[in-house]
Design a protein around this motif. Structure first.
Motif, PDB file in Angstrom:
ATOM      1  N   ALA A 314      -3.011 -73.640  -8.164  1.00 51.64           N
ATOM      2  CA  ALA A 314      -2.242 -73.751  -9.793  1.00 51.64           C
ATOM      3  C   ALA A 314      -2.386 -72.841 -10.857  1.00 51.64           C
ATOM      4  O   ALA A 314      -3.606 -72.572 -10.755  1.00 51.64           O
ATOM      5  N   GLY A 315      -1.157 -72.770 -11.128  1.00 47.73           N
ATOM      6  CA  GLY A 315      -1.280 -70.868 -11.601  1.00 47.73           C
ATOM      7  C   GLY A 315      -1.147 -71.166 -13.212  1.00 47.73           C
ATOM      8  O   GLY A 315      -1.317 -70.208 -14.089  1.00 47.73           O
ATOM      9  N   SER A 316      -0.769 -72.155 -13.648  1.00 46.37           N
ATOM     10  CA  SER A 316      -1.077 -72.106 -15.264  1.00 46.37           C
ATOM     11  C   SER A 316      -1.359 -74.467 -15.923  1.00 46.37           C
ATOM     12  O   SER A 316      -0.985 -74.448 -15.076  1.00 46.37           O
ATOM     13  N   THR A 317      -2.170 -73.474 -17.100  1.00 45.32           N
ATOM     14  CA  THR A 317      -2.414 -74.561 -17.825  1.00 45.32           C
ATOM     15  C   THR A 317      -1.285 -75.183 -18.697  1.00 45.32           C
ATOM     16  O   THR A 317      -1.236 -76.327 -19.438  1.00 45.32           O
ATOM     17  N   ILE A 318      -0.299 -74.727 -18.358  1.00 36.14           N
ATOM     18  CA  ILE A 318       1.376 -75.370 -19.713  1.00 36.14           C
ATOM     19  C   ILE A 318       2.271 -74.781 -19.057  1.00 36.14           C
ATOM     20  O   ILE A 318       3.096 -75.872 -19.239  1.00 36.14           O
ATOM     21  N   MET A 319       2.083 -74.293 -17.284  1.00 35.76           N
ATOM     22  CA  MET A 319       3.465 -74.044 -17.242  1.00 35.76           C
ATOM     23  C   MET A 319       3.721 -75.156 -15.601  1.00 35.76           C
ATOM     24  O   MET A 319       3.111 -74.596 -14.993  1.00 35.76           O
ATOM     25  N   PRO A 320       4.040 -75.985 -15.593  1.00 32.34           N
ATOM     26  CA  PRO A 320       3.962 -77.092 -14.524  1.00 32.34           C
ATOM     27  C   PRO A 320       4.799 -76.437 -13.390  1.00 32.34           C
ATOM     28  O   PRO A 320       5.469 -75.339 -13.289  1.00 32.34           O
ATOM     29  N   GLY A 321       4.005 -76.474 -12.422  1.00 28.60           N
ATOM     30  CA  GLY A 321       4.652 -75.620 -10.979  1.00 28.60           C
ATOM     31  C   GLY A 321       4.707 -74.192 -10.598  1.00 28.60           C
ATOM     32  O   GLY A 321       5.019 -73.733  -9.639  1.00 28.60           O
ATOM     33  N   ASN A 324       0.423 -68.495  -8.789  1.00 26.24           N
ATOM     34  CA  ASN A 324       0.717 -66.647  -9.456  1.00 26.24           C
ATOM     35  C   ASN A 324      -0.416 -65.982  -7.931  1.00 26.24           C
ATOM     36  O   ASN A 324      -0.752 -67.085  -6.770  1.00 26.24           O
ATOM     37  N   PRO A 325       0.313 -65.282  -7.946  1.00 25.89           N
ATOM     38  CA  PRO A 325      -0.163 -64.590  -6.521  1.00 25.89           C
ATOM     39  C   PRO A 325      -1.826 -63.943  -6.356  1.00 25.89           C
ATOM     40  O   PRO A 325      -1.911 -62.361  -7.033  1.00 25.89           O
ATOM     41  N   VAL A 326      -2.925 -64.688  -6.909  1.00 29.14           N
ATOM     42  CA  VAL A 326      -4.350 -64.535  -7.243  1.00 29.14           C
ATOM     43  C   VAL A 326      -5.010 -63.586  -6.508  1.00 29.14           C
ATOM     44  O   VAL A 326      -6.044 -62.940  -6.365  1.00 29.14           O
ATOM     45  N   ILE A 327      -4.498 -63.830  -4.476  1.00 28.27           N
ATOM     46  CA  ILE A 327      -5.107 -62.731  -3.457  1.00 28.27           C
ATOM     47  C   ILE A 327      -5.021 -61.650  -3.712  1.00 28.27           C
ATOM     48  O   ILE A 327      -5.492 -60.840  -4.042  1.00 28.27           O
ATOM     49  N   PRO A 328      -3.458 -61.379  -4.106  1.00 26.04           N
ATOM     50  CA  PRO A 328      -3.326 -59.468  -4.107  1.00 26.04           C
ATOM     51  C   PRO A 328      -4.351 -59.185  -5.340  1.00 26.04           C
ATOM     52  O   PRO A 328      -4.068 -58.114  -5.918  1.00 26.04           O
ATOM     53  N   GLU A 329      -4.280 -59.689  -6.629  1.00 22.71           N
ATOM     54  CA  GLU A 329      -4.487 -60.132  -7.506  1.00 22.71           C
ATOM     55  C   GLU A 329      -6.261 -59.982  -7.606  1.00 22.71           C
ATOM     56  O   GLU A 329      -6.369 -58.417  -8.747  1.00 22.71           O
ATOM     57  N   MET A 330      -6.886 -60.134  -7.284  1.00 16.94           N
ATOM     58  CA  MET A 330      -8.273 -60.178  -6.981  1.00 16.94           C
ATOM     59  C   MET A 330      -8.289 -59.089  -6.292  1.00 16.94           C
ATOM     60  O   MET A 330      -9.438 -57.768  -6.278  1.00 16.94           O
ATOM     61  N   VAL A 331      -7.276 -58.428  -4.712  1.00  9.03           N
ATOM     62  CA  VAL A 331      -8.048 -57.051  -4.387  1.00  9.03           C
ATOM     63  C   VAL A 331      -7.598 -56.262  -5.349  1.00  9.03           C
ATOM     64  O   VAL A 331      -8.223 -55.013  -5.098  1.00  9.03           O
ATOM     65  N   ALA A 332      -6.455 -55.838  -6.003  1.00  5.03           N
ATOM     66  CA  ALA A 332      -5.999 -55.681  -7.106  1.00  5.03           C
ATOM     67  C   ALA A 332      -6.983 -54.797  -8.323  1.00  5.03           C
ATOM     68  O   ALA A 332      -7.580 -53.403  -7.963  1.00  5.03           O
TER      69      ALA A 332
END
Length: 465
Positions: A314-321, A324-332
């Motif tokens: 899940a990508g947000s604590t306030i925006m349901p649904g 986020n592209p967390v793996i590409p963000e980690m790689v970056a």
């Protein structure tokens, strides 16, 4: 708490009886009390391997008594196996060109060897950290040699991981070979392409990185063991140098070679700059690929939405649904770290003076961290992103049909200026290129159909010919 008393040239110091490290390590812990990062254990274990090889060599040459040598060999093996990892707490950022790290290993091995011989820690008349464990050595030949061996092992691991990533990208190249999409330059609509072609370009970039990184091992294989303090070889013999190199080859299984000019290896760190530069090049490509995937995945409705990345969390604590592209963000982020490490390695390598570089601990920390981070991030990138990503074929077609890129294919038929006018009319009216061509009867319908066929627009030729 019980203590034993140890001495050095600065005086006496109480050391915990249970500690395998001694007075030199204790002073280093006080002097470099930075918290956080300790010396990379890959480096520690390769130093221990060198201690084992030195004990084997000095035993064969009868410079070291057999029982002492055997105890040092056994203790070194235990360090290599990780039995004493918690004894290596000195900061990675230390003065002294790595002397504190070398002494930390010497002391742990010496005290463990003493135990194996039936003595108590600190009884250095049985096994001495310098006279016996460090025999025929200096920090200045042990440390850079251990760093080179550690780097080679991690380079081989990274090269294998990059090969797997390249293969995964090539699979996507084949999987998406029939999906026509919009190609873009400077974020603006450019020309049609297949999604597979995009992944093929990524695969070629990673292929270059894999090959460059694999090949740099050749220049890391030369070591300066036996060169001792400045490369002149004082307190080592020629028999020791040649035998030591042979034993290191056997223990590591690597093509390690004796340097024909140890003073060069002792004082110059340019090979680490070269290696780091190749890691930086790889990071640049990974950063570009990861940013492309984030952009093409953007949306799902307000962005490009052409790529569908695996949903990892899940990508947000306030925006349901929101996902986020967390793996590409980690790689970056890993890529940016490696790039910044390269700057540190470059600066530290340039700061060597005369016969030694005092800043090799920073070089070691940054280089080994970069190799470890890149390897792990490449594995995760493949497994958690590339392997399972999909293309939204309908969205790709929709974006392509709503663009004006097919106007480029008209240039050989009606010229650049007239093609520009057609494009301008289509943009202002909201109509397609095809509709403008038909309305104004610029070309026969059969010719228009041939020119604007998507499959005609992605090949090396004049569309429609």
């Amino acid at each position: 708490m019980d203590y034993r008393l140890e001495q050095d040239l600065l005086g006496d110091k109480n050391i915990e009886v249970s500690s395998y490290s001694g007075i030199n390590t204790a002073r280093a812990l006080e002097n470099f009390d930075l918290g956080g990062k300790t010396v990379n254990l890959h480096l520690i274990k390769e130093i221990a391997l060198i201690k084992k090889a030195a004990a084997m060599t000095n035993k064969k040459l009868k410079f070291l008594q057999e029982d002492k040598a055997d105890a040092i060999i056994k203790a070194s093996e235990e360090v290599i196996d990780g039995k004493f990892d918690n004894e290596f707490k000195v900061s990675a950022f230390q003065g002294g060109a790595g002397t504190s790290t070398n002494m930390n290993v010497n002391e742990v091995i010496a005290n463990r060897a003493i135990e194996l011989l039936g003595g108590a820690k600190g009884e250095y008349d049985l096994v001495h950290p310098l006279n016996h464990v460090n025999m025929s050595q200096s920090t200045n030949d042990v440390y850079p040699s251990a760093l080179r061996i550690a780097a080679i092992r991690l380079i081989r691991k990274l090269s294998t991981s990059l090969s797997s990533l390249q293969e995964a990208l090539q699979i996507k190249e084949n999987d998406f070979a029939d999906i026509i999409k919009l190609g873009r330059t400077q974020l603006m609509d450019a020309l049609p392409m297949t999604a597979g072609q995009g992944f093929g370009a990524y695969a070629k970039a990673i292929e270059r990185d894999r090959w460059r990184i694999y090949k740099v091992e050749e220049r890391l294989r030369q070591i300066n063991l036996g060169g001792t303090a400045i490369g002149t070889g004082l307190n080592a013999t020629n028999r020791y140098v040649f035998m030591m190199t042979d034993i290191i080859q056997d223990l590591t299984g690597l093509g390690i070679a004796r340097s024909d000019y140890p003073m060069d290896i002792t004082q110059n760190c340019d090979i680490f700059v070269e290696t780091s530069g190749l890691l930086k090049s790889c990071s640049v490509n990974l950063l570009k690929i990861s940013n492309d995937l984030r952009l093409l995945n953007s949306g799902p409705r307000g962005g490009f939405g052409e790529i569908i990345l695996p949903k990892m969390q899940a990508g947000s604590t306030i925006m349901p649904g929101k996902v986020n592209p967390v793996i590409p963000e980690m790689v970056a982020q890993v890529s940016l770290r490696v790039i910044s490490n390269d700057t540190a390695i470059t600066m530290a390598s340039s700061m060597g003076q005369l016969e030694l570089n005092a800043f090799v601990p920073l070089i070691a920390e940054c280089l080994l961290e970069s190799l470890e981070l890149l390897d792990r991030s490449v594995v995760l990138f493949k497994e958690k992103c590339i392997d399972d990503l999909l293309m939204d074929k309908d969205r790709c077609l929709e974006n392509l049909e709503n663009s004006l890129v097919s106007a480029t294919a008209l240039v050989p038929y009606i010229g650049y200026d007239k093609a520009s006018l057609v494009s301008k009319k289509a943009l202002s009216s909201g109509k397609t290129i095809r509709e403008i061509l038909l309305e104004e009867q610029i070309l026969p319908i059969e010719t228009i159909d041939k020119i604007l066929s998507p499959n005609e627009l992605i090949r090396t030729h004049i569309s429609g010919k």
